[in-house]
Scaffold this active site. Structure first.
Site, mmCIF file in Angstrom:
data_model
loop_
_atom_site.group_PDB
_atom_site.id
_atom_site.type_symbol
_atom_site.label_atom_id
_atom_site.label_comp_id
_atom_site.label_asym_id
_atom_site.label_seq_id
_atom_site.Cartn_x
_atom_site.Cartn_y
_atom_site.Cartn_z
ATOM 1 N N THR A 1 -41.292 22.126 -87.078
ATOM 2 C CA THR A 1 -40.092 22.395 -86.301
ATOM 3 C C THR A 1 -38.919 21.765 -87.010
ATOM 4 O O THR A 1 -39.044 20.657 -87.521
ATOM 5 C CB THR A 1 -40.204 21.707 -84.918
ATOM 6 O OG1 THR A 1 -41.237 22.337 -84.176
ATOM 7 C CG2 THR A 1 -38.915 21.801 -84.136
ATOM 8 N N ASP B 1 -43.445 22.617 -77.462
ATOM 9 C CA ASP B 1 -42.471 21.618 -77.028
ATOM 10 C C ASP B 1 -41.046 21.965 -77.468
ATOM 11 O O ASP B 1 -40.086 21.413 -76.950
ATOM 12 C CB ASP B 1 -42.853 20.231 -77.558
ATOM 13 C CG ASP B 1 -42.956 20.205 -79.079
ATOM 14 O OD1 ASP B 1 -43.180 21.263 -79.702
ATOM 15 O OD2 ASP B 1 -42.813 19.106 -79.665
ATOM 16 N N THR C 1 -41.473 16.575 -83.902
ATOM 17 C CA THR C 1 -42.229 17.653 -84.520
ATOM 18 C C THR C 1 -43.699 17.323 -84.367
ATOM 19 O O THR C 1 -44.057 16.156 -84.224
ATOM 20 C CB THR C 1 -41.839 17.793 -86.007
ATOM 21 O OG1 THR C 1 -42.608 18.838 -86.604
ATOM 22 C CG2 THR C 1 -42.074 16.521 -86.795
ATOM 23 N N GLY C 2 -44.547 18.342 -84.384
ATOM 24 C CA GLY C 2 -45.972 18.066 -84.283
ATOM 25 C C GLY C 2 -46.660 18.930 -83.252
ATOM 26 O O GLY C 2 -46.195 20.040 -82.951
ATOM 27 N N ASP C 3 -47.744 18.416 -82.726
ATOM 28 C CA ASP C 3 -48.607 19.158 -81.819
ATOM 29 C C ASP C 3 -47.967 19.228 -80.427
ATOM 30 O O ASP C 3 -48.209 18.399 -79.558
ATOM 31 C CB ASP C 3 -49.965 18.440 -81.763
ATOM 32 C CG ASP C 3 -50.980 19.197 -80.938
ATOM 33 O OD1 ASP C 3 -50.600 20.138 -80.217
ATOM 34 O OD2 ASP C 3 -52.163 18.838 -81.013
ATOM 35 N N GLY C 4 -47.165 20.287 -80.261
ATOM 36 C CA GLY C 4 -46.354 20.389 -79.057
ATOM 37 C C GLY C 4 -47.150 20.483 -77.774
ATOM 38 O O GLY C 4 -46.683 20.061 -76.716
HETATM 39 C C1 SD4 Z 1 -44.948 23.355 -81.493
HETATM 40 N N1 SD4 Z 1 -43.932 21.304 -82.122
HETATM 41 O O1 SD4 Z 1 -44.697 24.478 -81.122
HETATM 42 C C2 SD4 Z 1 -43.989 22.686 -82.416
HETATM 43 C C3 SD4 Z 1 -44.334 22.981 -83.816
HETATM 44 C C4 SD4 Z 1 -44.067 21.847 -84.746
HETATM 45 O O2 SD4 Z 1 -44.524 20.570 -86.557
HETATM 46 O O3 SD4 Z 1 -43.315 21.018 -84.618
HETATM 47 N N2 SD4 Z 1 -44.699 21.633 -85.769
HETATM 48 O O4 SD4 Z 1 -45.988 22.766 -81.169
#
Ligand code: SD4
Length: 395
Positions: A260, A291, A311-314
């Site tokens: 993200t 997220d 950023t990450g596992d939303g």
């Molecule tokens: C999501 N957080 O849709 C976002 C994607 C993301 O690093 O940030 N990836 O889960």
């Protein structure tokens, strides 16, 4: 609202839908990626690689928190999205508002298709379609506009801004978000697929749709349609012949399966805003919202305190509103670094294999990051820098 008005609205939506579906059918083979955009972004990446590696090394040595002189403006984003930060910086340095800066910055990332996971042409869902989640928040007014699972419109952050500035709502979703964005002047309906997203999706289908985001379903190791495992167990006793392989979350949500852009800016007046844009998780179940468009999860800003981007596992992160947590911890007196670490560790305590990161800035321009499950980088441009600098944070 009058019946005729409602009828007109639903007719508009249906016609957008039909038009869009036709487009999807016919354009998949025709409209594929804009080659010029692709090659520019690849070339830019190649050129910048040595520079990024140098700065990365530098900041690994120096640590992961820096204090700038407190001068404004300031632009910070997740990951080494250098051109996006430069676009945000140009806006804010020329006297535009923090909201303008995050919209320009995130929009640049959408056009560049940063990491192949922002803007059109990235992260296909289970149907092979790319959709967009985006948000903008004004830390002066605490107004937010967001779109989620938006189809057929590539300008996520601009659509989010239209929601914030021209409606009394906060979040619009799916095809209704697309219809709204198009009716407010954004281009569309547009096919958001690219040759890469289609190729990635085809490979995933060939691999029996693995990995995926389903659990407790049959078939466990194949493509759908899926059914709840327990009820079928009772009826047919299928469990023993179709045991599920439990995938670690990190295999689903890795560095390259989704990213993200979350950007924060402080303008020359000291006002703060944040914005985000993403395609969400690769091979997500259609309809899934991450997220990215959730206030307080992917981003949060309050002029009195500071801002945060994530950023990450939303799917995991949105349960903890880490960016709201960061800003509220800073309100209680925590420095950005501690606030960021605390927000991440609250999640890690409950989900030790989650992958994610946040950056935090306070209103004085102190910035820091924290991460879990991967090495995180964030980019900064402030008046004492000649160009964007990249900071590396170790888990
Ligand atoms: C999501 N957080 O849709 C976002 C994607 C993301 O690093 O940030 N990836 O889960």
């Amino acid at each position: 609202m009058g019946v005729r008005h409602m009828e007109r609205m639903s007719f508009n939506v249906i016609s957008v839908t039909l038009k869009s579906e036709r487009l999807l059918d016919s354009l998949n083979s025709v409209l594929n990626p804009q080659p010029s955009t692709l090659s520019v972004s690849m070339a830019t990446k190649n050129l910048l690689l040595p520079y990024v590696m140098f700065l990365t090394l530098l900041h690994l040595v120096l640590g992961n928190e820096a204090v700038n002189s407190g001068q404004y403006p300031l632009v910070v984003s997740t990951w080494p999205f250098l051109d996006a930060v430069r676009a945000g910086w140009r806006a804010v340095d020329s006297g535009l508002s923090a909201v303008d800066a995050v919209v320009e910055g995130c929009s640049a990332c959408e056009e560049l298709r940063c990491d192949g996971t922002v803007g059109p042409g990235g992260s296909p869902d289970e149907n092979g379609e790319t959709t967009i989640d985006a948000l903008v928040m004004d830390g002066v007014t605490m107004e937010v506009g967001a779109v989620a699972a938006m189809r057929f419109v590539k300008d996520g952050i601009r659509a989010a801004r239209l929601v914030m500035e021209h409606t009394k709502h906060t979040l619009l979703v799916g095809e209704q978000a697309s219809a709204f964005a198009i009716s407010m002047g954004l281009p569309g309906p547009t096919n958001l697929s690219s040759s890469e997203s289609i190729a990635k999706w085809s490979k995933w289908k060939e691999n029996s749709c693995q990995p995926n985001f389903w659990k407790n379903v049959v078939p466990a190791n194949g493509c759908g349609p899926y059914h709840p495992r327990d009820s079928l167990d009772l009826i047919e006793g299928t469990c023993s012949k179709d045991m599920e392989t439990v995938e670690p979350r990190s295999s689903l949500v890795g560095l390259h399966s989704h990213d993200t852009i979350a950007m924060a800016a402080i303008d020359k007046m000291g006002h703060i805003a944040v914005g985000t844009s993403t395609n969400g998780a690769t091979f997500k179940i259609p309809g899934r919202v991450g997220d990215g468009p959730i206030t307080g999860s992917s981003a949060y800003a309050d002029d009195e305190i500071g801002a945060c981007g994530a950023t990450g596992d939303g799917d995991i992160m949105m349960r903890f509103l880490p960016c709201y947590q960061v800003v509220e911890s800073m309100r209680l007196g925590m420095e950005p670094k501690l606030a960021a670490k605390d927000a991440i560790s609250r999640i890690a305590r409950k989900f030790p294999d989650f992958v994610g990161a946040v950056f935090a800035i306070n209103k004085n321009g102190v910035h820091a990051g924290a991460c879990h499950g991967w090495t995180f980088q964030y980019s900064v441009r402030s008046p004492e820098m000649n160009d964007v600098e990249v900071f590396t944070v170790l888990p």
